[in-house]
Write a protein that holds these residues in place. Sequence first.
Motif, PDB file in Angstrom:
ATOM      1  N   VAL A  38      25.723   0.482  50.801  1.00 25.39           N
ATOM      2  CA  VAL A  38      26.347   0.803  52.078  1.00 25.39           C
ATOM      3  C   VAL A  38      25.256   1.115  53.094  1.00 25.39           C
ATOM      4  N   HIS A  39      25.064   0.209  54.047  1.00 26.90           N
ATOM      5  CA  HIS A  39      24.057   0.414  55.085  1.00 26.90           C
ATOM      6  C   HIS A  39      24.680   1.276  56.183  1.00 26.90           C
ATOM      7  N   GLN A  54      31.097  -6.503  57.159  1.00 30.29           N
ATOM      8  CA  GLN A  54      30.949  -7.477  56.090  1.00 30.29           C
ATOM      9  C   GLN A  54      29.486  -7.764  55.779  1.00 30.29           C
ATOM     10  N   GLN A  55      28.639  -7.684  56.776  1.00 25.94           N
ATOM     11  CA  GLN A  55      27.205  -7.910  56.575  1.00 25.94           C
ATOM     12  C   GLN A  55      26.490  -6.679  56.025  1.00 25.94           C
ATOM     13  N   ALA A  56      27.045  -5.494  56.308  1.00 23.37           N
ATOM     14  CA  ALA A  56      26.351  -4.250  55.975  1.00 23.37           C
ATOM     15  C   ALA A  56      26.840  -3.593  54.691  1.00 23.37           C
ATOM     16  N   LEU A  57      27.856  -4.166  54.054  1.00 23.93           N
ATOM     17  CA  LEU A  57      28.233  -3.778  52.693  1.00 23.93           C
ATOM     18  C   LEU A  57      27.657  -4.858  51.778  1.00 23.93           C
ATOM     19  N   ILE A  58      26.519  -4.564  51.159  1.00 23.29           N
ATOM     20  CA  ILE A  58      25.693  -5.595  50.534  1.00 23.29           C
ATOM     21  C   ILE A  58      25.770  -5.477  49.010  1.00 23.29           C
ATOM     22  N   PRO A  59      26.257  -6.497  48.330  1.00 15.46           N
ATOM     23  CA  PRO A  59      26.398  -6.428  46.859  1.00 15.46           C
ATOM     24  C   PRO A  59      25.054  -6.205  46.163  1.00 15.46           C
ATOM     25  N   TYR A  60      25.128  -5.515  45.028  1.00 22.35           N
ATOM     26  CA  TYR A  60      23.927  -5.257  44.225  1.00 22.35           C
ATOM     27  C   TYR A  60      23.608  -6.398  43.253  1.00 22.35           C
ATOM     28  N   GLY A 111      34.007   8.310  48.038  1.00 17.57           N
ATOM     29  CA  GLY A 111      33.862   8.162  46.592  1.00 17.57           C
ATOM     30  C   GLY A 111      33.126   6.883  46.268  1.00 17.57           C
ATOM     31  N   ASP A 112      33.478   6.295  45.142  1.00 17.95           N
ATOM     32  CA  ASP A 112      32.784   5.093  44.677  1.00 17.95           C
ATOM     33  C   ASP A 112      33.501   3.801  45.038  1.00 17.95           C
ATOM     34  N   ASP A 113      34.712   3.893  45.581  1.00 13.84           N
ATOM     35  CA  ASP A 113      35.557   2.732  45.828  1.00 13.84           C
ATOM     36  C   ASP A 113      35.231   2.097  47.186  1.00 13.84           C
ATOM     37  N   ILE A 114      34.539   0.989  47.171  1.00 15.82           N
ATOM     38  CA  ILE A 114      34.162   0.309  48.407  1.00 15.82           C
ATOM     39  C   ILE A 114      35.394  -0.257  49.118  1.00 15.82           C
ATOM     40  N   ASP A 115      36.386  -0.723  48.368  1.00 16.53           N
ATOM     41  CA  ASP A 115      37.601  -1.239  48.990  1.00 16.53           C
ATOM     42  C   ASP A 115      38.320  -0.147  49.778  1.00 16.53           C
ATOM     43  N   ALA A 116      38.362   1.062  49.242  1.00 15.57           N
ATOM     44  CA  ALA A 116      38.993   2.178  49.940  1.00 15.57           C
ATOM     45  C   ALA A 116      38.218   2.526  51.208  1.00 15.57           C
ATOM     46  N   PHE A 117      36.897   2.432  51.126  1.00 16.89           N
ATOM     47  CA  PHE A 117      36.077   2.694  52.313  1.00 16.89           C
ATOM     48  C   PHE A 117      36.338   1.661  53.402  1.00 16.89           C
TER      49      PHE A 117
END
Length: 360
Positions: A38-39, A54-60, A111-117
């Motif tokens: 999460v940038h 969409q650009q700033a949530l970057i998969p690991y 929390g840890d849920d990116i979809d919720a964020f």
Amino acid sequence: MSKRKLVVVGGGYIGAELAKGLEAIMDVTLVEPRRAFVHAPAMLRALIDPSVRQQALIPYDRLLKSGRFVADRAVEVHEDRIVTASGEAIPADFTVLCTGSSNGGIFKPAGDDIDAFEAAQHRVQELIETAGSIAIVGAGAVGTELSGEIAHAYPKKKVTLITSDSALFASVPGPMGERLSAKLEGMGVTVITGQRVSDLKSTTEPYAGALSLADGRSIAADLVIPAIGSKPQTTLFDALPGVVRATDGRVKVDGYLRPCGRSTVFAAGDAVDAGDAMTIVATSRQQPWLAKTLKALAAGKPLDALKPYAPWSEPPILVPLGPELGNSYLKIATFGNWVTKTMKGKGIFIARYRKILNQG
């Protein structure tokens, strides 16, 4: 000879770059429960422009080539291993804890849920679009930058920025705070300083309503956005022996960024008090120092033969007000729109972190 084992806990700014930079010479494991990096600075603009999100949530998934990514939460720290929530014990010769900080749920995930964020950001994005008046409580970097982003995108909205401090960025040398205030007011933002809000209904979640100020004024707003600062995430440190906390809750570390009596456990970033502020730029000295130090330790050098960590004497700070305006303090002087836009405002460092995470 086998590589020394390094476990990095937390895939934020320091953790991700450290893991990537050391995997060629160490057996690296990165432990991080979120599926995406999460940038955080870009999340302010993402509340205006969802394409930025969409650009700033970057998969690991592309970060490490030879190292291992463990999508889990660390719950125990030992001298020779990390234990995760699923019960896996991960052996470690060295451990670096980068547990970071939390902020309002629209600035960083609660929390840890990116979809919720993403859902929380989308909800507030819609509220910003429909609100005629917006009050932002807290004028640190987050509150100030957010007021500039909204004013730039929606010049007809009534935006009010409120802080209990006597001025914006009063602790920064020179005229930076004064110039930011003038630019915000030129964008139509009402800046109220030296006033505490007495009836803030939430410190983390936006809501609609009126605000009462210490001087008796009432500020009505279609949307109130709290931006009152980051809080260190230090739960993982609780069971470590000899941990001492600073007044702001951060964990104190010694001159080698160690938070306790264990010789192989290091810590960095927002969760620790190393003499740096809780900003990306302020902690940017810690990652290269750790990388250099861990390389030396992996080569067999004793820690006491290495140079201790030195925090910024005068940390730089960059505060864009949308993509075009802003001010920055870079130790020698305060700089204006062009420097701030070029260094941060235009791209908000997104390209840099996409490159670090091998996402192009």
